[in-house]
Design an enzyme around this catalytic site. Sequence first.
Site, PDB file in Angstrom:
ATOM      1  N   ASN A  13       0.870  -1.172   0.000  1.00  0.00           N
ATOM      2  CA  ASN A  13       0.000   0.000   0.000  1.00  0.00           C
ATOM      3  C   ASN A  13       0.910   1.225   0.000  1.00  0.00           C
ATOM      4  OD1 ASN A  13      -2.024   1.893   0.309  1.00  0.00           O
ATOM      5  ND2 ASN A  13      -2.261   1.537   2.493  1.00  0.00           N
ATOM      6  N   LYS A  15       0.301   4.330  -0.425  1.00  0.00           N
ATOM      7  CA  LYS A  15      -0.262   5.568   0.133  1.00  0.00           C
ATOM      8  C   LYS A  15       0.053   6.738  -0.804  1.00  0.00           C
ATOM      9  CE  LYS A  15      -0.067   3.453   4.659  1.00  0.00           C
ATOM     10  NZ  LYS A  15       0.016   3.653   6.126  1.00  0.00           N
ATOM     11  N   HIS A 100      -9.483   1.753   4.475  1.00  0.00           N
ATOM     12  CA  HIS A 100      -8.266   1.885   5.273  1.00  0.00           C
ATOM     13  C   HIS A 100      -8.512   2.878   6.399  1.00  0.00           C
ATOM     14  CE1 HIS A 100      -4.107   2.834   6.352  1.00  0.00           C
ATOM     15  NE2 HIS A 100      -3.763   1.696   5.775  1.00  0.00           N
ATOM     16  N   GLU A 102      -6.852   5.233   7.513  1.00  0.00           N
ATOM     17  CA  GLU A 102      -6.552   6.621   7.174  1.00  0.00           C
ATOM     18  C   GLU A 102      -7.697   7.256   6.397  1.00  0.00           C
ATOM     19  OE1 GLU A 102      -1.808   5.549   7.125  1.00  0.00           O
ATOM     20  OE2 GLU A 102      -2.869   5.828   5.231  1.00  0.00           O
ATOM     21  N   GLU A 172      -5.855  -4.511  10.337  1.00  0.00           N
ATOM     22  CA  GLU A 172      -4.843  -3.503  10.612  1.00  0.00           C
ATOM     23  C   GLU A 172      -5.185  -2.778  11.912  1.00  0.00           C
ATOM     24  OE1 GLU A 172      -2.608  -2.150   6.753  1.00  0.00           O
ATOM     25  OE2 GLU A 172      -4.405  -0.967   7.057  1.00  0.00           O
ATOM     26  N   GLY A 178       1.876   2.773  10.786  1.00  0.00           N
ATOM     27  CA  GLY A 178       2.803   3.876  10.656  1.00  0.00           C
ATOM     28  C   GLY A 178       3.427   4.333  11.965  1.00  0.00           C
ATOM     29  N   SER A 218       2.618  -2.065  10.294  1.00  0.00           N
ATOM     30  CA  SER A 218       4.069  -2.107  10.529  1.00  0.00           C
ATOM     31  C   SER A 218       4.670  -3.499  10.384  1.00  0.00           C
ATOM     32  CB  SER A 218       4.410  -1.515  11.906  1.00  0.00           C
ATOM     33  OG  SER A 218       4.011  -0.159  11.989  1.00  0.00           O
TER      34      SER A 218
END
Length: 258
Positions: A13, A15, A100, A102, A172, A178, A218
């Site tokens: 991914n 991003k 996701h 985010e 996740e 992150g 991560s």
Amino acid sequence: MKKDVRKAIIAGNWKMNKTRPEAKELLEAIKPLVANANGKVEVIACVPFTNLETAVAATEGSNVKVGAENVHFEKSGAYTGEISADMLVEVGVEYVVIGHSERRQYFGETDETVNKRTKAALAAGLKPIVCVGELLWERECSITEEVIARQIKLDLFDVAAEDVKKTVIAYEPVWAIGTGKTATADQAEEVCAFIRNTLAKLYDEQTAQAVTIQYGGSMNATNCAELLSKENVDGGLIGGASLKANDFNTIVQAAVNL
């Protein structure tokens, strides 16, 4: 991983990273490294919209698949800045990341819109990678399972069993994305197994066993082998490590060798 039962998938991914020349350079570096994964592990690069055509061209003839990082749930209309599933298919995309954390945190996506996007993607022939995960506060309050069960039920509402089998679920934990923090292999296995059990209750055991469940948050070249060794961890949705060809390949090779 149970590669004899369901597909193992390592997906990067990217991003909001990489210009088109940088994307081509990275994919050209990745392709020869992961060529031996063909038929053993599905390798995907999920790239920004501006890189999709570049990625599709760069990966042509290789075993690297291309995914998008988002999709809208309508086929067309007055949705400035959005991209439809049909547009992605026309470019040559096979996978798409949906929900996701985010996107949920910064752009207001909800389980309802994740559900709509998932159904739109499936209807167009895309393979969704649906993301679920709990906040740190939710884990500390010992409600991880309640949070995950709710997300699974809402995100897959009214999705038929045959379509669920085409859907990848990425666990996740939000607190590990992150941050450099990673769920332990046992924590990842526990939640991935819970997701599979939830699918079995919603659908049936055969469907649950067919679904690929990734771990994200991560995963890197150092911890990937231990995480991927778990029975219900069928791959990874890789963030930062997917932007470095050698690190990404280390994760792919860990999956190939298990």
